[in-house]
Motif scaffolding. Structure first.
Motif, PDB file in Angstrom:
ATOM      1  N   ARG A 123     -29.214  -3.137 -43.060  1.00 16.77           N
ATOM      2  CA  ARG A 123     -30.080  -2.697 -41.970  1.00 16.77           C
ATOM      3  C   ARG A 123     -30.435  -3.863 -41.023  1.00 16.77           C
ATOM      4  O   ARG A 123     -30.495  -3.692 -39.791  1.00 16.77           O
ATOM      5  N   ILE A 124     -30.687  -5.031 -41.590  1.00 15.34           N
ATOM      6  CA  ILE A 124     -30.993  -6.194 -40.752  1.00 15.34           C
ATOM      7  C   ILE A 124     -29.782  -6.571 -39.914  1.00 15.34           C
ATOM      8  O   ILE A 124     -29.894  -6.849 -38.706  1.00 15.34           O
ATOM      9  N   HIS A 125     -28.597  -6.559 -40.537  1.00 16.21           N
ATOM     10  CA  HIS A 125     -27.375  -6.875 -39.782  1.00 16.21           C
ATOM     11  C   HIS A 125     -27.168  -5.888 -38.636  1.00 16.21           C
ATOM     12  O   HIS A 125     -26.860  -6.277 -37.496  1.00 16.21           O
ATOM     13  N   ASN A 126     -27.371  -4.593 -38.920  1.00 15.29           N
ATOM     14  CA  ASN A 126     -27.178  -3.575 -37.873  1.00 15.29           C
ATOM     15  C   ASN A 126     -28.177  -3.756 -36.733  1.00 15.29           C
ATOM     16  O   ASN A 126     -27.822  -3.632 -35.547  1.00 15.29           O
ATOM     17  N   ALA A 127     -29.432  -4.021 -37.084  1.00 12.85           N
ATOM     18  CA  ALA A 127     -30.451  -4.185 -36.047  1.00 12.85           C
ATOM     19  C   ALA A 127     -30.154  -5.402 -35.172  1.00 12.85           C
ATOM     20  O   ALA A 127     -30.281  -5.344 -33.939  1.00 12.85           O
ATOM     21  N   LEU A 128     -29.765  -6.515 -35.816  1.00  9.06           N
ATOM     22  CA  LEU A 128     -29.439  -7.714 -35.039  1.00  9.06           C
ATOM     23  C   LEU A 128     -28.211  -7.497 -34.164  1.00  9.06           C
ATOM     24  O   LEU A 128     -28.158  -7.946 -33.010  1.00  9.06           O
ATOM     25  N   ARG A 129     -27.218  -6.800 -34.711  1.00 11.29           N
ATOM     26  CA  ARG A 129     -26.003  -6.543 -33.928  1.00 11.29           C
ATOM     27  C   ARG A 129     -26.313  -5.671 -32.713  1.00 11.29           C
ATOM     28  O   ARG A 129     -25.876  -5.963 -31.595  1.00 11.29           O
ATOM     29  N   ASP A 130     -27.098  -4.602 -32.921  1.00 10.89           N
ATOM     30  CA  ASP A 130     -27.444  -3.724 -31.799  1.00 10.89           C
ATOM     31  C   ASP A 130     -28.240  -4.476 -30.739  1.00 10.89           C
ATOM     32  O   ASP A 130     -28.000  -4.322 -29.533  1.00 10.89           O
ATOM     33  N   GLN A 131     -29.197  -5.279 -31.192  1.00 12.18           N
ATOM     34  CA  GLN A 131     -30.010  -6.036 -30.242  1.00 12.18           C
ATOM     35  C   GLN A 131     -29.161  -7.066 -29.490  1.00 12.18           C
ATOM     36  O   GLN A 131     -29.329  -7.276 -28.278  1.00 12.18           O
ATOM     37  N   SER A 132     -28.217  -7.689 -30.213  1.00 10.79           N
ATOM     38  CA  SER A 132     -27.355  -8.684 -29.571  1.00 10.79           C
ATOM     39  C   SER A 132     -26.464  -8.045 -28.520  1.00 10.79           C
ATOM     40  O   SER A 132     -26.295  -8.574 -27.425  1.00 10.79           O
ATOM     41  N   HIS A 133     -25.910  -6.877 -28.853  1.00  8.29           N
ATOM     42  CA  HIS A 133     -25.071  -6.173 -27.884  1.00  8.29           C
ATOM     43  C   HIS A 133     -25.883  -5.728 -26.680  1.00  8.29           C
ATOM     44  O   HIS A 133     -25.421  -5.825 -25.525  1.00  8.29           O
ATOM     45  N   TYR A 134     -27.108  -5.239 -26.924  1.00  9.15           N
ATOM     46  CA  TYR A 134     -27.971  -4.812 -25.817  1.00  9.15           C
ATOM     47  C   TYR A 134     -28.301  -6.000 -24.905  1.00  9.15           C
ATOM     48  O   TYR A 134     -28.236  -5.898 -23.672  1.00  9.15           O
ATOM     49  N   GLN A 135     -28.627  -7.153 -25.522  1.00 10.17           N
ATOM     50  CA  GLN A 135     -28.972  -8.329 -24.731  1.00 10.17           C
ATOM     51  C   GLN A 135     -27.779  -8.822 -23.934  1.00 10.17           C
ATOM     52  O   GLN A 135     -27.909  -9.252 -22.772  1.00 10.17           O
ATOM     53  N   TRP A 136     -26.594  -8.731 -24.550  1.00  9.55           N
ATOM     54  CA  TRP A 136     -25.382  -9.166 -23.840  1.00  9.55           C
ATOM     55  C   TRP A 136     -25.131  -8.290 -22.618  1.00  9.55           C
ATOM     56  O   TRP A 136     -24.856  -8.788 -21.525  1.00  9.55           O
ATOM     57  N   ARG A 137     -25.252  -6.960 -22.805  1.00  8.92           N
ATOM     58  CA  ARG A 137     -25.047  -6.062 -21.668  1.00  8.92           C
ATOM     59  C   ARG A 137     -26.109  -6.285 -20.604  1.00  8.92           C
ATOM     60  O   ARG A 137     -25.825  -6.229 -19.400  1.00  8.92           O
ATOM     61  N   ARG A 138     -27.319  -6.562 -21.044  1.00  6.03           N
ATOM     62  CA  ARG A 138     -28.396  -6.814 -20.090  1.00  6.03           C
ATOM     63  C   ARG A 138     -28.132  -8.095 -19.295  1.00  6.03           C
ATOM     64  O   ARG A 138     -28.338  -8.142 -18.074  1.00  6.03           O
ATOM     65  N   ASP A 139     -27.667  -9.141 -20.001  1.00  7.30           N
ATOM     66  CA  ASP A 139     -27.349 -10.394 -19.309  1.00  7.30           C
ATOM     67  C   ASP A 139     -26.206 -10.196 -18.323  1.00  7.30           C
ATOM     68  O   ASP A 139     -26.216 -10.759 -17.215  1.00  7.30           O
ATOM     69  N   GLN A 140     -25.210  -9.423 -18.732  1.00  5.77           N
ATOM     70  CA  GLN A 140     -24.088  -9.152 -17.826  1.00  5.77           C
ATOM     71  C   GLN A 140     -24.554  -8.398 -16.583  1.00  5.77           C
ATOM     72  O   GLN A 140     -24.127  -8.695 -15.461  1.00  5.77           O
ATOM     73  N   ALA A 141     -25.432  -7.412 -16.781  1.00  2.91           N
ATOM     74  CA  ALA A 141     -25.953  -6.650 -15.644  1.00  2.91           C
ATOM     75  C   ALA A 141     -26.756  -7.544 -14.708  1.00  2.91           C
ATOM     76  O   ALA A 141     -26.647  -7.440 -13.477  1.00  2.91           O
ATOM     77  N   ALA A 142     -27.563  -8.442 -15.297  1.00  2.00           N
ATOM     78  CA  ALA A 142     -28.356  -9.355 -14.461  1.00  2.00           C
ATOM     79  C   ALA A 142     -27.451 -10.296 -13.672  1.00  2.00           C
ATOM     80  O   ALA A 142     -27.700 -10.571 -12.491  1.00  2.00           O
ATOM     81  N   MET A 143     -26.380 -10.778 -14.321  1.00  2.00           N
ATOM     82  CA  MET A 143     -25.452 -11.662 -13.625  1.00  2.00           C
ATOM     83  C   MET A 143     -24.767 -10.926 -12.474  1.00  2.00           C
ATOM     84  O   MET A 143     -24.605 -11.469 -11.374  1.00  2.00           O
TER      85      MET A 143
END
Length: 578
Positions: A123-143
């Motif tokens: 569960r911790i791995h899944n939560a971190l992975r989802d958050q990491s993917h969300y942050q990556w997409r957010r950073d890409q959108a901001a860029m």
């Protein structure tokens, strides 16, 4: 996309009032490769810890003394809002009430005590992975947003600047005048007509002419008083604008400017010299076009033997004609003085006429033909544009209906009708269009509504709503004169635009200036990126049409294909292109 290996470097915070639970989770996570696992047993310390360094994942017990998990979550939400760390709840009781309340506060998942180690890690791995993917997409959108904003600013700058001299162009000058006018500043204008440029271009070529213009730009900028601006108004015209100057100061400035113009320039072994005729005007709260018009009217004719002339009441005779037109305009439609002309829109790839733009014309019984550039602004200022625009729509649809019944045009043929800001923002406009389409049995897809950027920006919210309703009917939407108003991806993305029309000013140096060529290419690419077709206005040469077609521009209109024609002249043209 980030890899899973990066997850082991994420910051985790375990909060539980039982030290044994904190140590258990820390040991478990560290044994499995997590490098940054912090623990707290006092929930009152959580906010300060997060403010010092926000964790990537919070493992939070619900039932704790001093502050329960809900209070901790509430404090984090108040402090960080949308930036609060993602949370997994640790609890021995996962009843429905606990689950609903936690989920309502944004909790991502639950871990039930006593802990199943494999479940905890998964569960911790899944939560971190989802958050990491969300942050990556957010950073890409901001860029991407930053890149778009940067490109939009660059397009704005390019559209306001002459590529040869780097001086403001007509659009840039008009914008500056508009700012001064809104501030109530007294403004003077010197309209400068250059003499001798044609001869230099003919005998010495474009490069030498550009060298001369660039040097003239440098000299004139150096001669300007504070806050003065000089720019390019036309191919042989400069405009100098000066705030807070008396008429005497403007006349003195005109004399200095002419002296700079006449001063010879020696370059590459050639002595170049030009001259200029200057019209002077000034006033307060004058519309930019009015001030420029006054100064242009004051430019002396070459045969008059003078080089500088100040606007005077004698020149106001033209305004008397303007008043006469303004008074006659409200009854022009009823008296049958207005008519429609049609300018073909041609598919650049095939050369086939695929539609036409409808243009209104006015012939005054005493003054003769009146330019749309003269009476359309009058109609917009007086509100007569509503009646005039309604008549144009009715007459255009009636004509199109007849053409369709008689088989003169096919199903794909469409008419484009210009719509002003007054029409677009008026309640009931969409219903009027819908009723007119039904009345003349014309499908919505056969009608295109053209609006300018400035019309949309008059009331962006209302305009966007009205355009969306028209699009929902099936009517196509085109942005006219793109690049001459509030060119912005921000508003274009909000509106249901099908077509972007590149203003004719962008084509002036399309073939002889690489920067202008790149600018047009950028606009075409941007339009396609927004899933819009592109129509280029003002095509006056086959080389322009070929260059635009090579860029992927779908359609064009201009004198090279056909001038605006009355209906009786347009139909043979249709047959020819078909």
């Amino acid at each position: 996309m980030p890899s899973d290996s990066t997850l082991y470097h994420k910051r985790l915070l375990v909060v539980d009032d039982h030290p044994v639970n904190v140590e258990l989770l820390q040991d478990l996570l560290e044994d499995h490769g997590y490098r940054q696992v912090a623990g707290l047993t006092d929930p009152r310390e959580v906010l300060a810890h997060c403010q010092a360094q926000v964790p990537d994942l919070l493992l939070l017990d619900i039932r704790m003394p001093h502050m329960d998990g809900y209070a901790v979550l509430e404090a984090l939400q108040q402090a960080f809002a949308m930036e609060a760390p993602p949370t997994i709840v640790l609890t021995a009781q996962v009843d429905d009430d606990t689950r609903r309340q936690a989920l309502a506060m944004g909790v991502r998942d639950f871990l039930t005590k006593p802990f199943d180690h494999e479940e905890v890690l998964a569960r911790i791995h899944n939560a971190l992975r989802d958050q990491s993917h969300y942050q990556w997409r957010r950073d890409q959108a901001a860029m991407l947003e930053r890149l778009v904003a940067q490109r939009t600013r660059e397009l704005e700058r390019l559209s306001c600047t002459d590529p040869v001299t780097n001086l403001p162009n007509r659009r840039g000058l008009t914008a500056t005048l508009g700012e001064w006018q809104r501030d109530g500043v007294v403004v003077g204008a010197l309209f400068i007509v250059l003499q001798g440029i044609d001869a230099i271009m003919r005998y010495h070529g474009h490069r030498m002419t550009e060298v001369l213009l660039s040097e003239m730009a440098r000299r004139l900028k150096a001669a300007l008083p504070d806050q003065g601006v000089v720019g390019i108004w036309g191919s042989h015209e400069l405009l100098l604008i000066q705030p807070r100057a008396s008429m005497a100061e403007l006349e003195h400035l005109a004399t200095r400017v002419r002296g700079e113009l006449k001063r010879p320039l020696a370059t590459s072994g050639v002595r170049l010299q030009i001259d200029g005729r200057i019209g002077v005007a000034g006033g307060v709260s004058l519309e930019p076009e009015r001030l420029v018009h006054m100064a242009a009217l004051a430019v002396p004719h070459a045969r008059e033997g003078v080089a500088i002339q100040v606007h005077s009441p004698a020149l106001e005779a033209s305004e008397q004609r303007r008043m006469q037109l303004r008074q006659a305009l409200p009854q022009a439609v009823q008296r049958g003085e207005t008519s429609l002309h049609y300018q073909a829109k041609v598919a650049l790839a095939s050369g086939r006429t695929c539609g036409a733009e409808v243009l209104v014309r006015w012939t005054h019984p005493a003054l003769g033909r009146v330019s749309p550039a003269e009476f359309i602004p009058m109609a917009e200022a007086s509100g007569d544009i509503l009646a005039l625009g309604a008549w144009v729509l009715e007459a255009a649809l009636a004509t199109l209906s007849r053409w369709r019944r008689e088989g003169l045009v096919d199903e794909a043929f469409s008419l484009a009708v210009n719509v002003s800001a007054h029409q677009l923002c008026r309640p009931g406009f969409v219903a009027e269009v819908h009723e007119a389409l039904a009345r003349y049995d014309v499908p919505p897809s056969a009608l295109e509504v053209e609006v300018t950027e400035s019309a949309v920006m008059t009331d962006l919210e209302v305009a966007t709503l009205q355009l969306q309703q028209l699009a929902d009917l099936g009517v196509s939407i085109a942005i006219d004169d793109f690049g001459t108003g509030h060119s912005s991806l921000a508003y274009l993305r909000r509106m249901p635009v099908d077509t972007i029309k590149i203003d004719r000013s962008f084509l002036t140096h399309l073939l002889d200036d690489a920067q202008s060529h790149r600018l047009v290419e950028s606009v075409v690419a941007m339009a396609h990126g927004l899933d819009c077709r592109v129509v280029a206005e003002g095509i006056e040469a086959p080389a322009q049409a070929a260059s635009l077609a090579a860029m992927g521009c779908e359609m064009g209109q201009g004198f090279w294909f056909a001038r605006p024609q009355p209906v009786e002249s347009f139909l043979p043209l249709l047959e020819e292109y078909r």
